[in-house]
Each structure stands twice: as structure tokens, then as C-alpha cells.
Motif scaffolding. Structure first.
Motif, mmCIF file in Angstrom:
data_model
loop_
_atom_site.group_PDB
_atom_site.id
_atom_site.type_symbol
_atom_site.label_atom_id
_atom_site.label_comp_id
_atom_site.label_asym_id
_atom_site.label_seq_id
_atom_site.Cartn_x
_atom_site.Cartn_y
_atom_site.Cartn_z
ATOM 1 N N ALA A 1 -9.613 5.919 -5.588
ATOM 2 C CA ALA A 1 -8.907 4.973 -5.173
ATOM 3 C C ALA A 1 -7.374 4.860 -5.667
ATOM 4 O O ALA A 1 -7.337 4.946 -6.809
ATOM 5 N N SER A 2 -6.641 4.785 -4.683
ATOM 6 C CA SER A 2 -5.077 4.839 -5.225
ATOM 7 C C SER A 2 -4.713 3.396 -5.381
ATOM 8 O O SER A 2 -5.337 2.367 -5.054
ATOM 9 N N ARG A 3 -3.561 2.946 -5.829
ATOM 10 C CA ARG A 3 -2.843 1.809 -6.173
ATOM 11 C C ARG A 3 -2.539 1.237 -4.882
ATOM 12 O O ARG A 3 -2.648 -0.012 -4.569
ATOM 13 N N GLY A 4 -2.233 2.185 -3.926
ATOM 14 C CA GLY A 4 -1.829 1.496 -2.711
ATOM 15 C C GLY A 4 -3.204 0.972 -1.894
ATOM 16 O O GLY A 4 -2.935 0.100 -1.014
ATOM 17 N N GLY A 5 -4.135 1.588 -1.956
ATOM 18 C CA GLY A 5 -5.319 1.018 -1.415
ATOM 19 C C GLY A 5 -5.802 -0.284 -2.127
ATOM 20 O O GLY A 5 -6.338 -1.068 -1.070
ATOM 21 N N LYS A 6 -5.281 -0.313 -3.411
ATOM 22 C CA LYS A 6 -6.067 -1.796 -3.930
ATOM 23 C C LYS A 6 -5.160 -2.989 -3.263
ATOM 24 O O LYS A 6 -5.472 -3.877 -3.388
ATOM 25 N N VAL A 7 -3.725 -2.468 -3.317
ATOM 26 C CA VAL A 7 -2.706 -3.348 -2.730
ATOM 27 C C VAL A 7 -3.132 -3.628 -1.371
ATOM 28 O O VAL A 7 -3.040 -4.935 -0.721
ATOM 29 N N LYS A 8 -3.385 -2.517 -0.382
ATOM 30 C CA LYS A 8 -4.084 -3.145 1.039
ATOM 31 C C LYS A 8 -5.184 -4.103 1.032
ATOM 32 O O LYS A 8 -5.143 -4.939 1.888
ATOM 33 N N THR A 9 -6.212 -3.758 -0.102
ATOM 34 C CA THR A 9 -7.237 -4.531 -0.081
ATOM 35 C C THR A 9 -6.917 -6.057 -0.127
ATOM 36 O O THR A 9 -7.525 -7.128 0.292
ATOM 37 N N LEU A 10 -5.940 -6.203 -1.229
ATOM 38 C CA LEU A 10 -5.541 -7.472 -1.496
ATOM 39 C C LEU A 10 -4.758 -8.374 -0.301
ATOM 40 O O LEU A 10 -5.100 -9.345 0.075
ATOM 41 N N ALA A 11 -3.980 -7.528 0.320
ATOM 42 C CA ALA A 11 -3.102 -7.982 1.529
ATOM 43 C C ALA A 11 -4.163 -8.368 2.583
ATOM 44 O O ALA A 11 -3.958 -9.430 3.307
ATOM 45 N N GLN A 12 -5.162 -7.364 2.739
ATOM 46 C CA GLN A 12 -6.075 -7.883 3.840
ATOM 47 C C GLN A 12 -6.814 -9.001 3.407
ATOM 48 O O GLN A 12 -7.093 -10.003 4.487
ATOM 49 N N GLY A 13 -7.270 -8.969 2.328
ATOM 50 C CA GLY A 13 -8.086 -10.478 1.949
ATOM 51 C C GLY A 13 -7.366 -11.591 2.167
ATOM 52 O O GLY A 13 -7.765 -12.560 2.585
#
Length: 286
Positions: free
Chosen positions: A152-164
């Protein structure tokens, strides 16, 4: 040995689990399936149908019920953060968690997107882009899992936060500037979704190529080792054959010489002389 009796170490000689620190391996093994990380994951799965009923209650336009739906969605997002953190920190990773955690994540997000699009609050193309990306990345992880695991990349975690955040803002009945703000937050989430999805595709292709190259190298090395073993076996067989032939030649000569000695004759005497001597003795007797 420390000289301390077994009772001083806990009564049975077992190593005590340190207090105030992380759970030991024994405690983790005892936890099994029913650990706090898996319980949070199951709670998130159970929240999905409850969230859908709250969001669609009374036609889906009651601000009070949508606030309740937002609370359920927020709890699901928070448990998503905590169950992964607890599983990694206390070594509570299980096969059930590996399967159920991503299912719960995509279930709550997919349910929210589909419900919002069905209510007309969110364009269907946004829902399609996000769901296509999430499903595609999941299938791609299975595609390369034989070679390696895509981290899991840092960008993926930021993406999940933005989607939420964006979906949470759409769940609430916002108006005015906040309604405009949530649109741009959602656009940022869509951009992050596409960009991180392409990055995952790149990682998957690289990992698969590396895995295939490693498999080819291993196969070639195995063939080379087999060929070397065959050559060594052939060389060993030839040496054994030479030894057998050499031993046979060394045995022939000693067999002849004792036979001559048994006749009382000198070794190496010509056969013709022995024959002539025999004839002379016969004639003398006559």
C-alpha cells in the motif's frame, strides 16, 4: 541457569509476558480469530446494511436520517483505520482479516457511492470511475500475488482519506458554499483515485516481470545443475570401467607364471625348446 526457582518465574517456568508492552507471540496465538482487529472489521461489515437503511430512509432526503447515516459511515471509516493499525502493531494479522478487511472497505464505500448516485446527488460517472479502479486493483493484486505483494503506497492512503471525506460530505445534506466545496473535494478524490490506480498498474507490471525473470533464472540454474550432475555421473562411470580393465590385465600375468613354476621349468623358457626336449627324451627311451 539463573538459579531462580520455577515458581519465581511464574510458577511453571514459563516466560512471563511483559506488561505495558506489545502482546507477545503466545498472547497473539491465543487470540486467534477473535481478536480486536477482526472484531472491528466485522463491525464495519455489519454497519454496511445499517448505513444503507439510514441513508435511504424516508426517500433519502431527510436531513436527520442522513446525519445518522453519516455517523455510521464515519464509524466505519474510523474502524478501518484502527483495525489495520492494531493488526500490524500487535501482530494480529489473520487469514480472515486479510480477506474481510478489503471486502469491508469496498462494501461501505461502494454502498455509499451507489446510494448517492441513485438519489441523484452524485454523478454516475464518478461512481463508475471509483468502483472500476477499486475492483481492478483488487483483481490485479491477485494477478501478481504469485510473484509478490503490491504494498500500500502513501498515495493510496491519501486517496482513501480523500474519498472518505468527500463521500461523507455528500452523505450530509449540505447546501450553499459547503455543497460547492464538497464537489471540489470529490474531484480531488477522483484525481487521486486515477493517479494511484495507474501507479499500482505500473508496480504490478514491474513485479510480474521481475517474478517471471526470477523464475526463468531459477529454471536455467536447475537445468545447469542437472547437466553438471549427468557429466559427473558419466565421468565416474568411465573411471570405474578403467579400474576394472586395469585390474583384469594385472591378474593375467601372475596366473601364467605359477603354472610354469609348478612344472619345475624356468619362467619364460621358449615353448619350442620344451617341445624339442620332450621329443628327444622319447627317442632315448626308444
Amino acid at each position: 541457569m539463573t538459579g531462580a526457582p520455577a515458581s519465581a518465574a511464574g510458577g511453571s517456568g514459563a516466560t512471563p509476558v511483559p506488561r505495558g508492552g506489545k502482546l507477545g507471540a503466545a498472547a497473539v496465538n491465543q487470540a486467534g480469530l477473535w481478536n480486536i482487529a477482526n472484531i472491528l472489521t466485522m463491525v464495519r461489515l455489519l454497519l454496511v446494511p445499517g448505513f444503507v437503511m439510514l441513508l435511504l430512509h424516508d426517500g433519502g432526503y431527510d436531513p436527520v436520517w442522513r446525519s445518522f447515516a453519516w455517523a455510521a459511515f464515519a464509524v466505519a471509516m474510523i474502524t478501518d483505520v484502527f483495525d489495520g493499525h492494531l493488526a500490524r502493531t500487535y501482530n494480529l494479522v489473520t487469514d480472515f482479516g486479510k480477506i474481510a478487511d478489503p471486502i469491508a472497505d469496498k462494501a461501505i464505500m461502494g454502498a455509499a457511492l451507489i446510494c448517492l448516485s441513485s438519489l441523484g446527488d452524485l454523478p454516475w460517472w464518478i461512481t463508475g470511475v471509483i468502483l472500476f479502479r477499486e475492483l481492478g486493483i483488487t483483481l490485479m493484486r491477485f494477478w501478481v500475488i504469485r510473484h509478490s505483494v503490491i504494498p500500500a503506497s502513501r498515495g493510496g492512503k491519501v486517496k482513501t482519506l480523500a474519498q472518505g471525506i468527500a463521500v461523507g460530505m455528500y452523505v450530509l445534506a449540505l447546501t450553499g458554499p459547503l455543497a460547492t466545496l464538497r464537489f471540489w473535494v470529490m474531484m480531488a478524490a477522483v484525481v487521486l483515485t486515477v493517479v494511484t490506480g495507474l501507479d499500482y498498474v505500473r508496480q504490478a507490471v514491474v513485479l510480474r516481470r521481475r517474478g517471471q525473470a526470477a523464475e526463468r533464472a531459477a529454471a536455467m540454474e536447475a537445468v545447469a545443475m542437472a547437466a553438471d550432475a549427468d557429466m559427473e555421473g558419466s565421468a565416474g562411470g568411465q573411471c570405474a570401467t578403467d579400474q576394472v580393465h586395469g585390474g583384469a590385465e594385472g591378474i593375467v600375468e601372475p596366473v601364467v607364471e605359477p603354472a610354469a613354476e609348478s612344472l619345475g621349468e624356468p619362467i619364460g623358457e621358449p615353448v619350442a625348446e620344451r617341445v624339442a626336449g620332450g621329443r628327444g627324451a622319447t627317442e632315448a627311451e626308444r
